[in-house]
Design an enzyme around this catalytic site. Sequence first.
Site, PDB file in Angstrom:
ATOM      1  N   ASN A   1       0.875  -1.178   0.000  1.00 13.90           N
ATOM      2  CA  ASN A   1       0.000   0.000   0.000  1.00 13.90           C
ATOM      3  C   ASN A   1       0.912   1.228   0.000  1.00 13.90           C
ATOM      4  OD1 ASN A   1      -1.772   2.062   0.462  1.00 13.90           O
ATOM      5  ND2 ASN A   1      -2.373   1.398   2.516  1.00 13.90           N
ATOM      6  N   TRP A   2       1.007   1.854  -1.149  1.00 16.67           N
ATOM      7  CA  TRP A   2       1.956   2.968  -1.267  1.00 16.67           C
ATOM      8  C   TRP A   2       1.437   4.262  -0.650  1.00 16.67           C
ATOM      9  CZ3 TRP A   2       4.305   2.757  -6.911  1.00 16.67           C
ATOM     10  CH2 TRP A   2       4.899   1.501  -7.087  1.00 16.67           C
ATOM     11  N   LYS A   3       0.163   4.267  -0.331  1.00 23.24           N
ATOM     12  CA  LYS A   3      -0.460   5.475   0.253  1.00 23.24           C
ATOM     13  C   LYS A   3      -0.216   6.678  -0.665  1.00 23.24           C
ATOM     14  CE  LYS A   3      -0.088   3.249   4.688  1.00 23.24           C
ATOM     15  NZ  LYS A   3       0.050   3.323   6.137  1.00 23.24           N
TER      16      LYS A   3
ATOM     17  N   HIS B   1      -9.407   1.314   5.043  1.00 20.26           N
ATOM     18  CA  HIS B   1      -8.124   1.505   5.722  1.00 20.26           C
ATOM     19  C   HIS B   1      -8.302   2.486   6.879  1.00 20.26           C
ATOM     20  CE1 HIS B   1      -3.970   2.622   6.497  1.00 20.26           C
ATOM     21  NE2 HIS B   1      -3.635   1.492   5.893  1.00 20.26           N
TER      22      HIS B   1
ATOM     23  N   GLU C   1      -6.610   4.868   7.886  1.00 17.34           N
ATOM     24  CA  GLU C   1      -6.354   6.280   7.559  1.00 17.34           C
ATOM     25  C   GLU C   1      -7.582   6.904   6.898  1.00 17.34           C
ATOM     26  OE1 GLU C   1      -2.712   5.522   5.474  1.00 17.34           O
ATOM     27  OE2 GLU C   1      -1.787   4.985   7.387  1.00 17.34           O
TER      28      GLU C   1
ATOM     29  N   GLU D   1      -5.214  -4.709  10.603  1.00 18.94           N
ATOM     30  CA  GLU D   1      -4.184  -3.688  10.775  1.00 18.94           C
ATOM     31  C   GLU D   1      -4.427  -2.931  12.074  1.00 18.94           C
ATOM     32  OE1 GLU D   1      -2.352  -2.653   6.622  1.00 18.94           O
ATOM     33  OE2 GLU D   1      -3.748  -1.116   7.282  1.00 18.94           O
TER      34      GLU D   1
ATOM     35  N   GLY E   1       2.825   2.485  10.746  1.00 14.51           N
ATOM     36  CA  GLY E   1       3.784   3.577  10.600  1.00 14.51           C
ATOM     37  C   GLY E   1       4.504   3.943  11.883  1.00 14.51           C
TER      38      GLY E   1
ATOM     39  N   SER F   1       3.698  -1.985  10.301  1.00 14.83           N
ATOM     40  CA  SER F   1       5.154  -2.064  10.475  1.00 14.83           C
ATOM     41  C   SER F   1       5.746  -3.420  10.079  1.00 14.83           C
ATOM     42  CB  SER F   1       5.550  -1.692  11.905  1.00 14.83           C
ATOM     43  OG  SER F   1       5.149  -0.362  12.193  1.00 14.83           O
TER      44      SER F   1
ATOM     45  N   GLY G   1       3.047  -1.078   4.267  1.00 14.02           N
ATOM     46  CA  GLY G   1       3.059   0.348   3.955  1.00 14.02           C
ATOM     47  C   GLY G   1       4.475   0.805   3.635  1.00 14.02           C
ATOM     48  N   GLY G   2       5.124   1.420   4.612  1.00 12.45           N
ATOM     49  CA  GLY G   2       6.450   2.022   4.418  1.00 12.45           C
ATOM     50  C   GLY G   2       7.455   1.139   3.698  1.00 12.45           C
TER      51      GLY G   2
HETATM   52  P1  13P Z   1       3.234   0.502   7.644  1.00 15.10           P
HETATM   53  O1  13P Z   1       3.722  -0.780   7.057  1.00 15.10           O
HETATM   54  O2  13P Z   1       3.953   1.715   7.140  1.00 15.10           O
HETATM   55  O3  13P Z   1       3.126   0.440   9.136  1.00 15.10           O
HETATM   56  O4  13P Z   1       1.718   0.698   7.108  1.00 15.10           O
HETATM   57  C1  13P Z   1       0.833  -0.347   7.201  1.00 15.10           C
HETATM   58  C2  13P Z   1      -0.371  -0.029   6.432  1.00 15.10           C
HETATM   59  O5  13P Z   1      -1.107   0.885   6.761  1.00 15.10           O
HETATM   60  C3  13P Z   1      -0.647  -0.820   5.208  1.00 15.10           C
HETATM   61  O6  13P Z   1      -1.916  -0.568   4.724  1.00 15.10           O
END
Ligand code: 13P
Length: 251
Positions: free
Chosen positions: A9-11, A95, A97, A167, A173, A213, A234-235
Site C-alpha cells: 500500500n503505497w499510500k 483503511h 487512515e 491492521e 507507521g 510495520s 506500507g512504508g
Molecule cells: P506501515 O507498514 O507503514 O506500518 O503501514 C501499514 C499499512 O497501513 C498498510 O496498509
Amino acid sequence: MRKPIIAGNWKMNKTIKEALELINSLKRELVYIEGVDIIVCPPYTALSDASEILMDSNIKLGAQDVYWEHSGAFTGEVSALMLKDVGCEYVILGHSERRKYFFETDEAVNKKIKTSLSVGLTPICCVGETLDEREEEKTFDIIKRQLQGALKDLSQEDISRLVIAYEPVWAIGTGKTATPVQAEEVHKFIRTWLERHYSYQTSQELRILYGGSVKPSNTKELMREDDIDGALVGGASLESVTFIEIVKNAI
Ligand code: 13P
C-alpha cells in the site's frame, strides 16, 4: 492451503516516474517468484502506466479506495468500473487512515465492498483497533463491529471473494509491530467469526493479511502463525529492496 499474499500500500507516495522505477525493479527481481500473490497499490495517478508495465507479469495491481456509485456528479471520486478499466484487480477498503482522516464509516465500507464485487474487483477489507481500544480491552468488540458493518448483507459467495486485512492502528507507521501472538489471536478471532456467520469452508479459504510495520525482519515470524496469510505493507513497500525481501520471506 491458502496462497499467501504480499500487498504494497503505497499510500500518497510517488510521482508517476518514481512509481514506474519501483515497479520496473520489482518486476525484474520478482519475475521467477511463485507461490505468493504479489500486489502493488500505487496512487491513482500512476495506475494507468503501472497497469501497462505490469501486463502479463506476476504482479497484480490494486487501488487504495473507490467510491460506491458507478458514475455521476461526485467530484473527485473514482468508480469501481474506472478501476477495473485501468487494470486493477484489487482495491483496499476501510483503511484506518480513511476511517480517521476522511470519516469513513463501516456503512460506507460496506457499500464500497458491494460495488467493488459487482464489477469483479477483489476488496481487501481492513479492520483494526486503536491503542486506546486495545488498552481498554475492546479489541475483539471493535473487530466484530467492523466485520459486522463492512460485511453486512454479503452472501457466502461474496465473502469467498474477499481478502481481509487486520491492521492494528497502533502498529501502522509506528515501527511497533504486533507480536506474532497478538496478531494471531485476532486473526483466529476473525476466522472463527467467519466460520460462525458463513461456513467452515469459507473461513478456511479466506485469506487474512496482517498490516502494521511489516518489514523483512518480521515477515517470517508473522507468517509462521496458522491464520496469518500474508501482509499489507506500507512504508517497507516503497523501496524495492525491502519489498522484494518481504515477498521472498513469505514463501
Ligand atoms: P506501515 O507498514 O507503514 O506500518 O503501514 C501499514 C499499512 O497501513 C498498510 O496498509
